[in-house]
Design a protein around this motif. Structure first.
Motif, mmCIF file in Angstrom:
data_model
loop_
_atom_site.group_PDB
_atom_site.id
_atom_site.type_symbol
_atom_site.label_atom_id
_atom_site.label_comp_id
_atom_site.label_asym_id
_atom_site.label_seq_id
_atom_site.Cartn_x
_atom_site.Cartn_y
_atom_site.Cartn_z
ATOM 1 N N ILE A 1 -6.974 2.853 14.288
ATOM 2 C CA ILE A 1 -6.578 1.742 13.421
ATOM 3 C C ILE A 1 -5.230 1.981 12.737
ATOM 4 N N TRP A 2 -4.615 3.125 12.963
ATOM 5 C CA TRP A 2 -3.371 3.463 12.271
ATOM 6 C C TRP A 2 -2.247 2.483 12.572
ATOM 7 N N THR A 3 -2.196 1.938 13.769
ATOM 8 C CA THR A 3 -1.122 1.006 14.121
ATOM 9 C C THR A 3 -1.241 -0.312 13.360
ATOM 10 N N ARG A 4 -2.419 -0.601 12.819
ATOM 11 C CA ARG A 4 -2.636 -1.835 12.068
ATOM 12 C C ARG A 4 -2.408 -1.685 10.565
ATOM 13 N N VAL A 5 -2.098 -0.488 10.092
ATOM 14 C CA VAL A 5 -1.888 -0.264 8.661
ATOM 15 C C VAL A 5 -0.556 -0.886 8.244
ATOM 16 N N LYS A 6 -0.582 -1.609 7.125
ATOM 17 C CA LYS A 6 0.627 -2.255 6.612
ATOM 18 C C LYS A 6 1.655 -1.203 6.207
ATOM 19 N N PRO A 7 2.939 -1.517 6.366
ATOM 20 C CA PRO A 7 3.970 -0.554 5.971
ATOM 21 C C PRO A 7 4.094 -0.476 4.452
ATOM 22 N N GLY A 8 4.547 0.679 3.969
ATOM 23 C CA GLY A 8 4.843 0.837 2.557
ATOM 24 C C GLY A 8 3.663 1.206 1.681
ATOM 25 N N VAL A 9 2.656 1.859 2.226
ATOM 26 C CA VAL A 9 1.534 2.314 1.402
ATOM 27 C C VAL A 9 1.332 3.813 1.607
ATOM 28 N N SER A 10 0.883 4.449 0.543
ATOM 29 C CA SER A 10 0.492 5.860 0.624
ATOM 30 C C SER A 10 -1.018 5.904 0.468
ATOM 31 N N LEU A 11 -1.700 6.610 1.357
ATOM 32 C CA LEU A 11 -3.156 6.654 1.377
ATOM 33 C C LEU A 11 -3.632 8.105 1.267
ATOM 34 N N VAL A 12 -4.732 8.285 0.561
ATOM 35 C CA VAL A 12 -5.418 9.578 0.536
ATOM 36 C C VAL A 12 -6.870 9.298 0.855
ATOM 37 N N LEU A 13 -7.391 9.963 1.852
ATOM 38 C CA LEU A 13 -8.768 9.777 2.292
ATOM 39 C C LEU A 13 -9.536 11.068 2.027
ATOM 40 N N LYS B 1 -17.276 3.104 9.093
ATOM 41 C CA LYS B 1 -17.161 3.245 7.638
ATOM 42 C C LYS B 1 -15.699 3.382 7.206
ATOM 43 N N ILE B 2 -14.916 4.130 7.970
ATOM 44 C CA ILE B 2 -13.500 4.306 7.647
ATOM 45 C C ILE B 2 -12.769 2.978 7.801
ATOM 46 N N GLN B 3 -13.035 2.253 8.876
ATOM 47 C CA GLN B 3 -12.398 0.952 9.080
ATOM 48 C C GLN B 3 -12.799 -0.016 7.973
ATOM 49 N N GLU B 4 -14.064 0.025 7.560
ATOM 50 C CA GLU B 4 -14.533 -0.823 6.463
ATOM 51 C C GLU B 4 -13.746 -0.534 5.181
ATOM 52 N N LEU B 5 -13.509 0.741 4.890
ATOM 53 C CA LEU B 5 -12.725 1.111 3.709
ATOM 54 C C LEU B 5 -11.311 0.547 3.781
ATOM 55 N N PHE B 6 -10.662 0.687 4.927
ATOM 56 C CA PHE B 6 -9.300 0.197 5.086
ATOM 57 C C PHE B 6 -9.259 -1.323 4.930
ATOM 58 N N GLU B 7 -10.247 -2.018 5.481
ATOM 59 C CA GLU B 7 -10.289 -3.477 5.365
ATOM 60 C C GLU B 7 -10.513 -3.909 3.926
ATOM 61 N N ARG B 8 -11.458 -3.270 3.231
ATOM 62 C CA ARG B 8 -11.739 -3.621 1.841
ATOM 63 C C ARG B 8 -10.544 -3.346 0.936
ATOM 64 N N ALA B 9 -9.769 -2.319 1.247
ATOM 65 C CA ALA B 9 -8.587 -1.995 0.451
ATOM 66 C C ALA B 9 -7.429 -2.945 0.746
ATOM 67 N N GLY B 10 -7.526 -3.698 1.834
ATOM 68 C CA GLY B 10 -6.482 -4.660 2.174
ATOM 69 C C GLY B 10 -5.230 -4.031 2.747
ATOM 70 N N VAL B 11 -5.359 -2.906 3.416
ATOM 71 C CA VAL B 11 -4.182 -2.239 3.974
ATOM 72 C C VAL B 11 -4.026 -2.464 5.472
ATOM 73 N N LEU B 12 -4.897 -3.272 6.077
ATOM 74 C CA LEU B 12 -4.800 -3.536 7.515
ATOM 75 C C LEU B 12 -4.216 -4.925 7.768
ATOM 76 N N ARG B 13 -3.348 -5.001 8.766
ATOM 77 C CA ARG B 13 -2.858 -6.291 9.241
ATOM 78 C C ARG B 13 -3.900 -6.862 10.190
ATOM 79 N N GLY B 14 -3.802 -8.167 10.470
ATOM 80 C CA GLY B 14 -4.680 -8.778 11.449
ATOM 81 C C GLY B 14 -4.360 -8.293 12.845
ATOM 82 N N GLU B 15 -5.236 -8.563 13.777
ATOM 83 C CA GLU B 15 -5.065 -8.077 15.159
ATOM 84 C C GLU B 15 -3.760 -8.564 15.790
ATOM 85 N N GLY B 16 -3.391 -9.830 15.596
ATOM 86 C CA GLY B 16 -2.225 -10.371 16.276
ATOM 87 C C GLY B 16 -0.948 -10.298 15.484
#
Length: 96
Positions: free
Chosen positions: A49-61, A78-93
């Motif tokens: 899912i790393w390619t879908r992460v929005k630019p300009g954020v720093s993350l600590v997991l 569970k990890i993808q759910e966390l990224f989605e809930r945090a709003g750091v993922l772009r949509g698929e397209g």
């Protein structure tokens, strides 16, 4: 954001810079061999899912105790759910 697998800390960078991620596993998880195995599994769960992460954020997991015995597919979900809930993922397209 948190769930039973991990805790995700997010920091937005105002002048949009590079996206960074850090991984941690506390000593409560076990000895170094166990902590390193858990971190390797969490890193592997983030890679698709790393390619879908929005630019300009720093993350600590930070891995939690339950992630030690979790099935890998459940850990990925569970990890993808966390990224989605945090709003750091772009949509698929969406483009970067």
């Amino acid at each position: 954001m948190a769930n039973k697998a991990a805790v995700l800390y997010v920091l937005s960078q105002k002048p949009v810079g590079s996206t960074r991620v850090g991984f941690a596993a506390g000593k409560k998880l076990g000895k170094a061999v166990i902590r390193n195995r858990v971190k390797r599994r969490v890193i592997a769960a983030v890679q698709p899912i790393w390619t879908r992460v929005k630019p300009g954020v720093s993350l600590v997991l930070v891995a939690r105790h339950a992630s030690k015995d979790m099935v890998f597919t459940e850990l990925q979900a569970k990890i993808q759910e966390l990224f989605e809930r945090a709003g750091v993922l772009r949509g698929e397209g969406q483009e970067p």
